[in-house]
Design a protein around this motif. Structure first.
Motif, mmCIF file in Angstrom:
data_model
loop_
_atom_site.group_PDB
_atom_site.id
_atom_site.type_symbol
_atom_site.label_atom_id
_atom_site.label_comp_id
_atom_site.label_asym_id
_atom_site.label_seq_id
_atom_site.Cartn_x
_atom_site.Cartn_y
_atom_site.Cartn_z
ATOM 1 N N ASP A 97 38.277 39.991 55.889
ATOM 2 C CA ASP A 97 38.720 40.075 54.485
ATOM 3 C C ASP A 97 40.220 40.999 54.654
ATOM 4 O O ASP A 97 39.915 42.040 54.599
ATOM 5 C CB ASP A 97 37.810 40.526 53.414
ATOM 6 C CG ASP A 97 37.894 40.297 51.880
ATOM 7 O OD1 ASP A 97 39.249 40.059 51.653
ATOM 8 O OD2 ASP A 97 37.405 40.630 51.104
ATOM 9 N N ASP A 99 42.404 41.244 52.328
ATOM 10 C CA ASP A 99 42.926 42.164 51.085
ATOM 11 C C ASP A 99 41.928 43.005 50.294
ATOM 12 O O ASP A 99 41.812 43.474 49.298
ATOM 13 C CB ASP A 99 43.364 41.308 50.136
ATOM 14 C CG ASP A 99 42.387 40.174 49.336
ATOM 15 O OD1 ASP A 99 41.557 40.018 49.840
ATOM 16 O OD2 ASP A 99 42.892 39.651 48.483
ATOM 17 N N ARG A 100 40.832 43.350 51.248
ATOM 18 C CA ARG A 100 39.731 44.027 50.951
ATOM 19 C C ARG A 100 39.982 45.392 50.552
ATOM 20 O O ARG A 100 39.732 46.117 49.576
ATOM 21 C CB ARG A 100 38.391 44.168 51.858
ATOM 22 C CG ARG A 100 37.354 45.084 51.302
ATOM 23 C CD ARG A 100 36.196 44.463 52.173
ATOM 24 N NE ARG A 100 35.353 43.445 51.797
ATOM 25 C CZ ARG A 100 34.637 43.117 51.058
ATOM 26 N NH1 ARG A 100 34.135 44.255 50.153
ATOM 27 N NH2 ARG A 100 33.946 42.007 50.641
ATOM 28 N N HIS A 101 41.190 46.067 51.300
ATOM 29 C CA HIS A 101 41.482 47.424 51.219
ATOM 30 C C HIS A 101 43.005 47.513 50.646
ATOM 31 O O HIS A 101 43.492 48.627 50.232
ATOM 32 C CB HIS A 101 41.279 48.251 52.451
ATOM 33 C CG HIS A 101 39.702 48.249 52.864
ATOM 34 N ND1 HIS A 101 38.868 49.108 52.150
ATOM 35 C CD2 HIS A 101 39.197 47.488 53.796
ATOM 36 C CE1 HIS A 101 37.630 48.829 52.675
ATOM 37 N NE2 HIS A 101 37.844 47.960 53.595
ATOM 38 N N ASP A 102 43.536 46.540 50.561
ATOM 39 C CA ASP A 102 45.263 46.200 50.427
ATOM 40 C C ASP A 102 45.484 44.936 49.850
ATOM 41 O O ASP A 102 45.310 43.991 50.584
ATOM 42 C CB ASP A 102 45.879 46.523 51.467
ATOM 43 C CG ASP A 102 47.456 46.280 51.372
ATOM 44 O OD1 ASP A 102 48.037 46.026 50.099
ATOM 45 O OD2 ASP A 102 48.132 46.459 52.243
ATOM 46 N N GLU A 103 45.506 44.762 48.491
ATOM 47 C CA GLU A 103 45.446 43.685 47.819
ATOM 48 C C GLU A 103 46.629 42.661 48.267
ATOM 49 O O GLU A 103 46.667 41.649 48.017
ATOM 50 C CB GLU A 103 45.567 43.593 46.326
ATOM 51 C CG GLU A 103 44.362 44.375 45.612
ATOM 52 C CD GLU A 103 44.240 44.176 44.148
ATOM 53 O OE1 GLU A 103 44.780 43.604 43.735
ATOM 54 O OE2 GLU A 103 43.508 44.841 43.650
ATOM 55 N N ALA A 104 47.783 43.240 48.939
ATOM 56 C CA ALA A 104 48.831 42.496 49.364
ATOM 57 C C ALA A 104 48.878 42.133 50.808
ATOM 58 O O ALA A 104 49.801 41.507 51.138
ATOM 59 C CB ALA A 104 50.158 43.478 49.117
ATOM 60 N N ARG A 106 48.340 40.096 53.828
ATOM 61 C CA ARG A 106 47.996 38.656 54.309
ATOM 62 C C ARG A 106 48.340 38.237 55.495
ATOM 63 O O ARG A 106 48.785 38.867 56.276
ATOM 64 C CB ARG A 106 49.100 37.838 53.475
ATOM 65 C CG ARG A 106 48.941 37.821 51.922
ATOM 66 C CD ARG A 106 47.804 37.257 51.360
ATOM 67 N NE ARG A 106 47.438 37.039 50.032
ATOM 68 C CZ ARG A 106 47.173 37.859 49.144
ATOM 69 N NH1 ARG A 106 46.668 39.219 49.698
ATOM 70 N NH2 ARG A 106 47.161 38.124 47.863
ATOM 71 N N LYS A 111 44.362 35.044 52.693
ATOM 72 C CA LYS A 111 43.728 36.718 52.319
ATOM 73 C C LYS A 111 42.445 36.641 53.130
ATOM 74 O O LYS A 111 42.016 37.860 53.272
ATOM 75 C CB LYS A 111 43.118 36.428 50.885
ATOM 76 C CG LYS A 111 44.291 36.287 49.931
ATOM 77 C CD LYS A 111 43.620 36.275 48.369
ATOM 78 C CE LYS A 111 44.708 36.326 47.481
ATOM 79 N NZ LYS A 111 43.962 36.265 45.945
ATOM 80 N N SER A 112 42.077 35.649 53.909
ATOM 81 C CA SER A 112 40.727 35.804 54.657
ATOM 82 C C SER A 112 40.817 34.789 55.668
ATOM 83 O O SER A 112 41.528 33.773 55.789
ATOM 84 C CB SER A 112 39.343 35.663 53.879
ATOM 85 O OG SER A 112 39.336 34.260 53.437
#
Length: 166
Positions: A97, A99-104, A106, A111-112
Motif C-alpha cells: 500500500d 499511500d498508507r503513510h504518504d497520500e501522494a 505512487r 496506489k497499491s
C-alpha cells in the motif's frame, strides 16, 4: 519488461508482519482465533483478516523500483491457500500500500501493488496470460507485469533474491 523491486524493512517490522496464526482451524465457518493484542509499549497494528482467519499485520517498509524509493509504504502478506502453501518459504505473496503513510506516494500512478508469488502457477505466466486474454476480449481485468523482488532485513537478509512475481 521485468521490474526490479527491492523491499527493505527493519528486523522489528519484519517480525511484526508475521501472521499470528496460519492454520486451518480458521476455515470459513470455523471458530475465529482471538485478536492478537500488542505487547506493552508496542503500537497497535492494523491487520487484514483473510478468509481462513489468518491475521496479516501491516508493516512499514521502503520500496525501491524504477530508480525511485518510497521510504514508508504499508507491506503485508496476502493470500489464503497461497499463503498456507508458502508459509515456510521466503517467497510469499505481498500487498504493498504505497499511500498508507504518504497520500501522494505512487508507482506509475498506482496506489497499491499486489505481488503474486505464483506458487500454484508452475510456468509463472498463466495469470498474466489469462488477464491479457480477458482485456483483449473487452472484459475488465487487472493490469499485470513481472517483477524480480529482493528483500533486505538487517541482520537477516541483504538484498536477498526472493523470486520472480506477477
Amino acid at each position: 519488461k521485468v521490474w526490479q523491486i527491492h523491499l527493505e524493512l527493519t528486523a522489528a517490522e519484519y517480525q511484526a508482519m508475521q501472521p499470528a496464526s496460519a492454520g486451518f482451524p480458521g476455515f470459513p465457518g470455523g471458530p475465529m482465533p482471538p485478536k492478537v493484542e500488542p505487547k506493552p509499549g508496542e503500537p497497535k497494528r492494523e491487520t487484514h483478516r483473510s478468509a481462513f482467519n489468518t491475521e496479516f499485520p501491516w508493516a512499514v517498509a521502503a520500496l525501491t523500483a524504477d530508480g525511485k524509493t518510497v521510504k514508508k509504504v504499508g507491506l503485508r502478506y496476502k493470500g489464503n491457500s497461497t499463503y498456507l502453501s508458502t508459509a515456510r518459504n521466503l517467497k510469499r505473496s505481498f500487498k504493498i500500500d504505497l499511500d498508507r503513510h504518504d497520500e501522494a506516494a505512487r508507482f506509475h500512478g498506482l496506489k497499491s501493488l499486489n505481488l503474486h508469488c505464483g506458487v500454484m502457477d508452475a510456468p509463472k505466466v498463466r495469470e498474466a496470460l489469462a488477464y491479457s486474454i480477458y482485456r483483449a476480449a473487452g472484459v475488465p481485468a487487472p493490469r499485470t507485469a513481472f517483477a524480480e523482488v529482493t528483500l533486505t532485513v538487517p541482520g537477516k537478509y541483504d538484498k536477498e533474491f526472493v523470486g520472480v512475481y506477477t
